[in-house]
Scaffold this active site. Structure first.
Site, PDB file in Angstrom:
ATOM      1  N   VAL A  63       0.846  -1.201   0.000  1.00 40.23           N
ATOM      2  CA  VAL A  63       0.000   0.000   0.000  1.00 40.23           C
ATOM      3  C   VAL A  63       0.881   1.251   0.000  1.00 40.23           C
ATOM      4  O   VAL A  63       0.406   2.367   0.171  1.00 40.23           O
ATOM      5  CB  VAL A  63      -0.935   0.012   1.240  1.00 40.23           C
ATOM      6  CG1 VAL A  63      -1.889  -1.166   1.203  1.00 40.23           C
ATOM      7  CG2 VAL A  63      -0.152   0.028   2.556  1.00 40.23           C
TER       8      VAL A  63
ATOM      9  N   ASN B 286      12.743 -14.210  -3.853  1.00 40.67           N
ATOM     10  CA  ASN B 286      12.453 -13.912  -2.449  1.00 40.67           C
ATOM     11  C   ASN B 286      13.687 -14.153  -1.581  1.00 40.67           C
ATOM     12  O   ASN B 286      14.563 -14.943  -1.934  1.00 40.67           O
ATOM     13  CB  ASN B 286      11.286 -14.805  -1.970  1.00 40.67           C
ATOM     14  CG  ASN B 286      10.498 -14.150  -0.847  1.00 40.67           C
ATOM     15  OD1 ASN B 286       9.968 -13.055  -1.024  1.00 40.67           O
ATOM     16  ND2 ASN B 286      10.433 -14.778   0.303  1.00 40.67           N
TER      17      ASN B 286
ATOM     18  N   HIS C  82      -4.434  -4.285  -2.333  1.00 41.62           N
ATOM     19  CA  HIS C  82      -4.686  -3.989  -0.914  1.00 41.62           C
ATOM     20  C   HIS C  82      -4.871  -2.490  -0.664  1.00 41.62           C
ATOM     21  O   HIS C  82      -4.862  -2.054   0.490  1.00 41.62           O
ATOM     22  CB  HIS C  82      -3.548  -4.552  -0.041  1.00 41.62           C
ATOM     23  CG  HIS C  82      -3.557  -6.056   0.054  1.00 41.62           C
ATOM     24  ND1 HIS C  82      -2.555  -6.783   0.650  1.00 41.62           N
ATOM     25  CD2 HIS C  82      -4.472  -6.973  -0.376  1.00 41.62           C
ATOM     26  CE1 HIS C  82      -2.841  -8.087   0.575  1.00 41.62           C
ATOM     27  NE2 HIS C  82      -3.990  -8.216  -0.050  1.00 41.62           N
TER      28      HIS C  82
HETATM   29  P1  OAD Z   1       5.498 -10.513   4.405  1.00 38.11           P
HETATM   30  O1  OAD Z   1       6.110  -9.650   5.456  1.00 38.11           O
HETATM   31  O2  OAD Z   1       4.582 -11.591   4.831  1.00 38.11           O
HETATM   32  O3  OAD Z   1       6.636 -11.208   3.531  1.00 38.11           O
HETATM   33  C1  OAD Z   1       7.696 -10.497   2.988  1.00 38.11           C
HETATM   34  C2  OAD Z   1       8.609 -11.491   2.292  1.00 38.11           C
HETATM   35  O4  OAD Z   1       9.637 -10.765   1.649  1.00 38.11           O
HETATM   36  C3  OAD Z   1       9.281 -12.496   3.244  1.00 38.11           C
HETATM   37  O5  OAD Z   1       9.165 -13.811   2.704  1.00 38.11           O
HETATM   38  C4  OAD Z   1      10.751 -12.043   3.248  1.00 38.11           C
HETATM   39  O6  OAD Z   1      11.654 -13.127   3.347  1.00 38.11           O
HETATM   40  C5  OAD Z   1      10.877 -11.404   1.879  1.00 38.11           C
HETATM   41  N1  OAD Z   1      11.908 -10.362   1.778  1.00 38.11           N
HETATM   42  C6  OAD Z   1      12.372  -9.516   2.719  1.00 38.11           C
HETATM   43  N2  OAD Z   1      13.290  -8.668   2.210  1.00 38.11           N
HETATM   44  C7  OAD Z   1      13.418  -8.990   0.902  1.00 38.11           C
HETATM   45  C8  OAD Z   1      14.197  -8.489  -0.171  1.00 38.11           C
HETATM   46  N3  OAD Z   1      15.034  -7.457  -0.014  1.00 38.11           N
HETATM   47  N4  OAD Z   1      14.064  -9.042  -1.390  1.00 38.11           N
HETATM   48  C9  OAD Z   1      13.212 -10.094  -1.587  1.00 38.11           C
HETATM   49  N5  OAD Z   1      12.454 -10.614  -0.597  1.00 38.11           N
HETATM   50  C10 OAD Z   1      12.537 -10.076   0.621  1.00 38.11           C
HETATM   51  O7  OAD Z   1       4.789  -9.514   3.385  1.00 38.11           O
HETATM   52  P2  OAD Z   1       3.674  -9.818   2.285  1.00 38.11           P
HETATM   53  O8  OAD Z   1       3.843 -11.176   1.711  1.00 38.11           O
HETATM   54  O9  OAD Z   1       3.660  -8.684   1.376  1.00 38.11           O
HETATM   55  O10 OAD Z   1      -1.980  -7.342   3.906  1.00 38.11           O
HETATM   56  O11 OAD Z   1       2.362  -9.795   3.152  1.00 38.11           O
HETATM   57  C11 OAD Z   1       1.144  -9.945   2.498  1.00 38.11           C
HETATM   58  C12 OAD Z   1       0.082  -9.173   3.199  1.00 38.11           C
HETATM   59  O12 OAD Z   1       0.086  -9.533   4.574  1.00 38.11           O
HETATM   60  C13 OAD Z   1       0.266  -7.671   3.232  1.00 38.11           C
HETATM   61  O13 OAD Z   1      -0.101  -7.033   2.040  1.00 38.11           O
HETATM   62  C14 OAD Z   1      -0.615  -7.266   4.360  1.00 38.11           C
HETATM   63  C15 OAD Z   1      -0.316  -8.378   5.349  1.00 38.11           C
HETATM   64  O14 OAD Z   1      -1.396  -8.857   6.014  1.00 38.11           O
HETATM   65  C16 OAD Z   1      -2.864  -6.446   4.363  1.00 38.11           C
HETATM   66  O15 OAD Z   1      -2.560  -5.555   5.121  1.00 38.11           O
HETATM   67  C17 OAD Z   1      -4.252  -6.633   3.847  1.00 38.11           C
END
Ligand code: OAD
Length: 244
Positions: A101, A211, A117
């Site tokens: 977001v 990732n 989102h």
């Molecule tokens: P997460 O915090 O669940 O996951 C982030 C991922 O990015 C993890 O697997 C990390 O290992 C990886 N990561 C961290 N740094 C990185 C980098 N520099 N390069 C590549 N990967 C990296 O975040 P989201 O999957 O986005 O929803 O979470 C999904 C949703 O959960 C969000 O949009 C939010 C939350 O609930 C809502 O608020 C509706």
């Protein structure tokens, strides 16, 4: 780093799709949700980012969102975001679906972005639904709608809420219609976004995950590249430039 199979696909593809999550913004300094950053002042983010939290304690709710907006004021897109702008220029049909977001894909310059989102830099009235562009962090004041005086909220999907149906449908159509699907910087566990790579795969797309660590998607993806999006994506762009 990239397989021969992927190179062949990249060379000939017309239609690409990328799903991004908090990991792509991590190198810009935006905290991710899961792991050690998933707490805010000892509150679980899942408890704060709900509509019932807004109703129960609007001051705390807006303190949290004000903090997130303030944090984003000084944040810039990183090389991973810019690489996705290059990829949009290189392919006839590129859809960027983001769970973030933070507005950083727009700031970087991507034009076709599905923010499934929402966008934290917009405010929506919880009564009449009026949406305004609004980066204000409201320290100490509760924002009220100018039209109906209703309590306002950020224009984002809160936990327990449904996604915008039209946006979700577009995201599903793009996923189902693409030849290569990238899942970038997401833990790939939050639905309905988590289902998009599977929908793409069921329709014949090649699935590439980029990732920092393995996720539940990894064993289903055609290839998983472990590392930082801000390093891998620019290399992907250079590779595409070389082969096309
Ligand atoms: P997460 O915090 O669940 O996951 C982030 C991922 O990015 C993890 O697997 C990390 O290992 C990886 N990561 C961290 N740094 C990185 C980098 N520099 N390069 C590549 N990967 C990296 O975040 P989201 O999957 O986005 O929803 O979470 C999904 C949703 O959960 C969000 O949009 C939010 C939350 O609930 C809502 O608020 C509706």
């Amino acid at each position: 780093m990239f397989s021969e199979k992927l190179l062949m696909r990249l060379k000939h593809a017309v239609s690409l799709c990328a799903l991004t999550g908090a990991g792509i913004s991590a190198e810009s300094g935006v905290p991710t949700f899961r792991g050690k950053d998933g707490l805010w002042e000892k509150h679980r983010v899942e408890d704060l980012a709900t509509f019932s939290a807004l109703k129960k304690d609007p001051e705390l709710f807006w303190k949290f969102y004000g903090w997130r907006r303030k944090l984003l004021k000084d944040v810039q897109p990183n090389l991973g975001h810019y690489a996705l702008v290059d990829i949009e220029r290189m392919y006839e049909d590129f859809t960027l679906i983001t769970q973030n977001v933070d507005n950083l894909h727009h700031l970087a310059g991507n034009r076709k972005v599905l923010e499934i989102h929402g966008n934290i830099m917009r405010t929506r009235c919880s009564e009449c639904g009026t949406v305004i562009d609004d980066p204000n962090d409201y320290s100490g004041v509760l924002p009220k709608c100018e039209k109906c005086s209703g309590l306002q909220r950020p224009d984002v999907v809160l936990f327990g809420e449904n996604l915008d149906e039209k946006l979700l449908r577009k995201a599903q159509e793009s996923s189902a219609g693409c030849e290569i699907f990238f899942s970038i910087g997401t833990s790939a566990v939050v639905e309905p976004a988590a289902s998009l790579p599977y929908l793409a795969k069921a329709n014949g797309a090649y699935i590439v995950e980029i990732n920092a660590e393995e996720t539940p998607l990894s064993s289903h993806a055609d290839e998983t590249i472990i590392g930082q999006a801000g390093k891998i994506l620019p290399q992907l762009v250079m590779t595409i430039e070389r082969i096309r």
